[in-house]
Design an enzyme around this catalytic site. Structure first.
Site, PDB file in Angstrom:
ATOM      1  N   GLU A 148       0.825  -1.220   0.000  1.00 53.60           N
ATOM      2  CA  GLU A 148       0.000   0.000   0.000  1.00 53.60           C
ATOM      3  C   GLU A 148       0.859   1.271   0.000  1.00 53.60           C
ATOM      4  O   GLU A 148       0.423   2.325   0.446  1.00 53.60           O
ATOM      5  CB  GLU A 148      -0.975   0.025   1.197  1.00 53.60           C
ATOM      6  N   GLY A 149       2.050   1.163  -0.534  1.00 54.20           N
ATOM      7  CA  GLY A 149       2.959   2.309  -0.601  1.00 54.20           C
ATOM      8  C   GLY A 149       3.980   2.229   0.509  1.00 54.20           C
ATOM      9  O   GLY A 149       3.646   2.177   1.688  1.00 54.20           O
TER      10      GLY A 149
END
Length: 593
Positions: free
Chosen positions: A435-436
């Site tokens: 998710e980054g």
């Protein structure tokens, strides 16, 4: 493996005493969510997590998933646990009633999610990813799409995934190559390969609904030319779609969850949302997933703390430097030693402080979704946007630190698989990546959320802190904390301005300062939450209570946080102000010879 015990008393403290959950639910129109109901839900979820999921945690790690010709078999007991989860109605808890849900607010679902995540993170990812798929379809899908997919996802009969990453691109989705070509019936043929797809294939549900990013013919280059599609494993008419799991990854942790390579070979998909607006629509899923990932950091800190505390009370080694504390024994329990206490208190501070941050963020999600007051809704949305990258990156970073402390408390035994402490480290390590990464979250915070708003998003939060400090300036019980917090709060704004000025001369300064800025921000945010909890706990002690030990532990942990953890901000400040010159000065060829 540590036997998970749900921290029900602390969850009740945060929900009811700190966040006044019952009044919050009444304000957003969820009057049925009384304190008794919330406590009953938490109690039943605790039983399921302690008795069903926790015993499977180490099983999932040791067995892992198996792949055979596109089919994935989950570890022993996972499928049966999921059936019990569905039969008991847990997937529908915080979902809309019009699609078969129970209609309770998201924050109640997130309390349950924390317990599930701590008891067995790998298992919890299977139903966990479905929530993002449901939210995406609910917000962006057509009425027909909602009718076809939501009731089955809400019931748990089907699960969902998000399919973004491709072999040649990770977080930089502007270069993705998956294609979507329109069919005569208005559907689309989706072709391409996606990697790192959590829960992409498994044997726990009869269908899997993939939310997929792909490009339409003639779409603009980069992120502006990406569209979003629903691609089910089994089509609505019951036929098998042309999407197949090509393999599963052999990875560091979360072995019980299938991380898949998914091949789409002209698979039938259905456009969701406007053409070329897929990334914007997908942010619904991604923002949900970021908060879910932040929860993993809290879960890792909590589980590691529980295991380390049990061991520290039982393990005998050496004598206290101030004389024997257990003279009747061969040595003292290691919990008497300052360094062991340092590690335990660090774990406790991150677990309980992180829980407060996540539950507060969950109430903001409620307000954004259900509040009728547009001003309140916007305020909550702005604040949530600011806190999300901090929660995702900071809590997963300190979650790994807490998990490492757990191994250290056990000494050599912590490195041995049978104790289960090293599994927590391995399982949590991915949370800083998906998710980054921490660096990407940091750029989002400093570059997009703070500097691009001329600091307004930061001011929204620092004003809240300032009001608290002003109101408690003469509160003798917590005055040292308030003074320290007020100073840090002002410094936070000053540092932001200095970095912004430097960035006007050299944009690389943003990238050079971003991670230190995010960690500084995380410690500052957690300081605010610990000051809040200390104020409440001390007031309860002063008023008189039968739970002196519980409330005193809050005050003591808060003092430890301010004395021994919050000073880390000084190091991050020094790194930020040192600038980016030395980081960028070395010629690429000089990194190795």
């Amino acid at each position: 493996m540590p036997a998970y015990k749900a921290p029900l008393r602390d969850l009740q403290f945060v929900m009811h005493e700190m966040l006044n959950a019952e009044a919050h639910y009444q304000a957003i129109g969820a009057e049925d969510a009384s304190r008794d109901m919330v406590d009953a839900i938490m109690g039943e979820a605790a039983k399921f997590c302690e008795e069903v999921l926790s015993p499977l945690n180490q099983v999932g790690d040791q067995e892992g998933c198996t792949w055979n010709d596109g089919e994935v078999t989950t570890p022993t007991g996972f499928k049966e646990a999921y059936k019990q989860w569905v039969d008991n109605g847990w997937p529908s808890l915080a979902q809309p009633t019009e699609f078969g849900g129970q209609g309770l607010p998201d924050s109640i679902g997130n309390v349950v999610s924390e317990m599930v995540s701590t008891a067995n993170w790998a298992w919890g990812m299977y139903p966990g990813l479905s929530h993002g798929a449901m939210n995406t379809i609910e917000l962006h899908g057509t009425d027909e799409q909602k009718e076809v997919y939501l009731s089955k996802l809400v019931s748990g009969e089907w699960t969902g995934t998000m399919c973004l990453t491709e072999p040649h691109c990770g977080s930089d989705l502007g270069t993705l190559k998956s294609k979507a070509e329109e069919n005569a019936d208005g559907s689309y043929a989706i072709s391409g390969t996606k990697i790192f797809i959590s829960s992409g294939e498994h044997d726990m549900a009869e269908n899997i609904v993939h939310i997929v990013l792909a490009r339409l013919p003639g779409a603009p280059e980069g992120t502006k030319g990406i569209s979003l599609f629903i691609v089910p494993k089994v089509l609505p008419d019951g036929t098998r779609n042309d999407v197949k799991c090509g393999s599963i990854e052999h990875k560091m942790g979360i072995h019980g969850n299938a991380t898949c390579v998914m091949n789409f070979d002209g698979a039938k998909g259905f456009l969701i949302g406007p053409p070329n607006q897929g990334l914007k629509c997908m942010f619904t899923f991604m923002n949900f997933a970021r908060l879910g990932t932040a929860m993993q950091g809290v879960a890792s800190a909590e589980l590691s703390f529980q295991g380390a505390l049990t061991y520290a009370r039982d393990r005998l080694a050496m004598r206290s430097l101030t004389g024997p504390k257990a003279p009747e024994k061969a040595a003292d329990p290691i919990i008497v030693h300052p360094d062991v206490r340092r590690m335990l208190l660090t774990q406790k501070a991150f677990a309980e402080g992180g829980r407060m941050m996540m539950m507060h963020a969950s109430q903001m999600v409620d307000q954004v979704k259900y509040s009728k007051d547009e001003a309140q809704k916007k305020e909550a949305d702005d604040l949530l946007g600011f806190l999300t990258p901090i929660a995702k990156a900071f809590l997963t970073e300190v979650g790994t630190e807490a998990a490492n402390h757990g191994v250290q408390v056990y000494g050599g035994h912590g490195y041995i698989q049978e104790w289960g402490m090293e599994q927590i480290v391995r399982d949590n390590r991915i949370a800083q990546l998906y998710e980054g990464t921490t660096g990407i979250q940091a750029l989002d915070l400093l570059g997009r959320k703070v500097l691009m708003t001329q600091g307004e998003s930061l001011k929204n939060f620092t004003k809240i802190v300032h009001k608290f400090c002003k109101a408690n300036a003469e509160n003798e019980a917590i005055k040292p904390m308030v003074t320290q917090l007020a100073t840090l709060n002002k410094e936070w704004g000053d540092l932001t301005m200095q970095i912004g000025m430097k960035a006007m001369q050299n944009r690389e300064e943003v990238g050079g300062a971003a991670v230190d800025y995010l960690m500084y921000s995380g410690y500052a945010v957690l300081a605010y939450y610990w000051a809040l909890m200390a104020e409440k706990a001390q007031a309860t002690l002063d008023a008189g209570t039968d739970e002196v030990d519980f409330y005193q532990s809050k005050v003591t942990t808060a003092k430890f946080y301010f004395d021994r953890i919050l000073p880390r901000t000084a190091g991050h400040k020094g790194c930020m102000l040192a600038g980016v010159d030395s980081t960028m000065a070395m010629d690429e060829a000089h990194f190795a010879f």
